[in-house]
Design an enzyme around this catalytic site. Structure first.
Site, mmCIF file in Angstrom:
data_model
loop_
_atom_site.group_PDB
_atom_site.id
_atom_site.type_symbol
_atom_site.label_atom_id
_atom_site.label_comp_id
_atom_site.label_asym_id
_atom_site.label_seq_id
_atom_site.Cartn_x
_atom_site.Cartn_y
_atom_site.Cartn_z
ATOM 1 N N CYS A 1 0.836 -1.192 0.000
ATOM 2 C CA CYS A 1 0.000 0.000 0.000
ATOM 3 C C CYS A 1 0.879 1.253 0.000
ATOM 4 O O CYS A 1 1.598 1.508 0.982
ATOM 5 C CB CYS A 1 -0.915 0.019 1.219
ATOM 6 S SG CYS A 1 -2.021 1.440 1.269
ATOM 7 N N PRO A 2 0.847 2.038 -1.058
ATOM 8 C CA PRO A 2 1.670 3.259 -1.079
ATOM 9 C C PRO A 2 1.175 4.329 -0.126
ATOM 10 O O PRO A 2 1.939 5.210 0.272
ATOM 11 C CB PRO A 2 1.564 3.728 -2.542
ATOM 12 C CG PRO A 2 0.274 3.159 -3.026
ATOM 13 C CD PRO A 2 0.094 1.858 -2.311
#
Length: 426
Positions: free
Chosen positions: A169-170
């Site tokens: 997840c950025p």
């Protein structure tokens, strides 16, 4: 001075506070997420919740709106921190491949020189393990040098194998895996509820302004543009975090990961991890979080360099075929053959000389020059000097005495021609 594990870490993670906190390589994006949460809440508390304190008969209700917003925001930030700053379930790398899995693959060979091919040392790329009574194929990771456990995958961003890998997840700057998936879902769902709360309170404030000024909704929106901005922002955010919450509710109910859902969606394979909807939710929220397999603050243990694996050769495969250098053996054989050749030459010359002398005793005498002419240009018998010869025999035995059976078993043939005594007299 010995290094700690986090200082010699081969992954792409970033550590702070002496290895106590671990983040992904894109941890800077976490600052954007913090701003997207904190800035709207500050605007809400200053321009909306503060004015709602005195709009109710019971003032405690107005203060409760402000307190709930602040506490709820802190709760979301704590969940964000627990998601992004902890080990998601990284499997420690091996320092060398698993030797018990070595095997020889005759279909893949390596040229060792001289036109010879040797079997290549190979790994089986996959293995089968049993999960809930059904076979599951696991893959070998060349980077981490291990067979990944079921549901484990290698994250190309963090460069680690992560247990029960869901996705990277950025927005939180971290992989989502076995040890932080629970906190990730709680963070997303709590953010969804926070958006709904801020949207509802902003709409309530617009309604209060309409009642106070007995005007239209447009006039109330002009009185509080911050409420309008917050309502638009929360509406857009709900499409993201709300949709994500609904999607992960489906994944938890069916015991899937995001990676499995996208990768195997078209395969129609049986989900061996599905234990029923209730048990699946209990597995995610009511089981104890496993401790990390990595002690990032521990000192690195210096490992002794291990020699390359040398499994027992198969039947019919010689040591030379396993990759041994054949040149030293060939050089020794050539030196031995040269020694035997010279010794054989000397014996033949001695026999010719004796034959000339024995015939000379019954016939006219021959001088030494005649004997020399018989021998031709090579009139001097080759000699062997132990101190000048560096053959493999001298190195092995330290003596130049050769047993008679060496000549009996020798296949060395004389390639030179000799002149017989009869031809010499002519």
């Amino acid at each position: 001075m010995a290094k700690r594990v986090y200082e010699a870490w081969k992954g792409s993670n970033k550590f702070i506070l002496g290895g106590r906190l671990i983040f992904g390589p894109d941890a800077r994006s976490l600052l954007v997420t913090l701003l997207l949460i904190i800035v709207p809440i500050v605007i809400f508390c200053v321009f909306v919740a503060r004015h709602l304190r005195h709009e109710f008969i019971n003032n405690n209700v107005g203060y409760a709106i402000l307190v709930v917003a602040i506490v709820f925001t802190i709760f979301v930030l704590v969940l964000l921190f627990l998601t992004s700053a902890r080990d998601p379930g990284i499997i420690p790398r091996n320092s060398h491949p698993p030797e018990e899995e070595f095997r020889y693959d005759s279909s893949v060979s390596v040229d060792v020189g001289g036109g010879r091919q040797t079997p290549s040392l190979q790994f089986p790329r996959t293995k089968e393990v049993t999960v809930n009574g059904l076979p599951v194929r696991v893959k070998y990771c060349d980077t981490c040098m291990l067979y990944r456990p079921p549901r484990c995958s290698h994250c190309s961003i963090c460069n680690n194998c992560v247990e029960r890998f869901d996705h990277h997840c950025p927005w939180v700057g971290q992989c989502i895996g076995l040890r932080n998936y629970r906190y990730f879902f709680m963070f997303v769902s709590s953010a969804t509820l926070l958006c709904i709360y801020v949207f509802a309170m902003s709409a309530l404030y617009i309604k209060v302004l309409m009642d106070d000024y007995q005007g239209t909704v447009w006039k109330a929106m002009k009185e509080s543009p911050a409420s309008v901005i917050l309502m638009v922002y929360c509406f857009i955010s709900l499409w993201f975090v709300g949709g994500l919450t609904g999607f992960h509710l489906y994944l938890i109910g069916t015991n899937q990961t995001t990676y499995e859902n996208f990768r195997y969606r078209a395969d129609n394979r049986i989900n061996v991890y599905d234990r029923g909807c209730l048990n699946n939710f209990l597995e995610v929220f009511c089981t104890k979080v496993k401790p990390s397999k990595n002690n990032f603050r521990a000192f690195v243990q210096e490992e002794v360099q291990r020699p390359p694996p040398s499994p027992a050769p198969r039947e019919g495969v010689s040591a030379d075929d396993l990759g041994a250098d054949p040149r030293p053996k060939v050089e020794d054989d050539l030196e031995i053959g040269e020694d035997l050749l010279k010794i054989s030459q000397r014996r033949n010359i001695d026999e010719i000389d004796e034959d000339i002398r024995s015939r000379g005793s019954n016939g006219p005498p021959h001088n030494t020059s005649d004997a020399d002419s018989v021998l031709g240009s090579d009139h001097r018998a080759p000699t062997i000097r132990a101190d000048a010869r560096h053959s493999s025999w001298g190195r092995r035995s330290g003596s130049w005495e050769i047993a008679p059976d060496v000549f009996a078993n020798s296949n060395v043939t004389e390639s030179r021609s000799y002149v017989t005594p009869k031809e010499a007299r002519q």
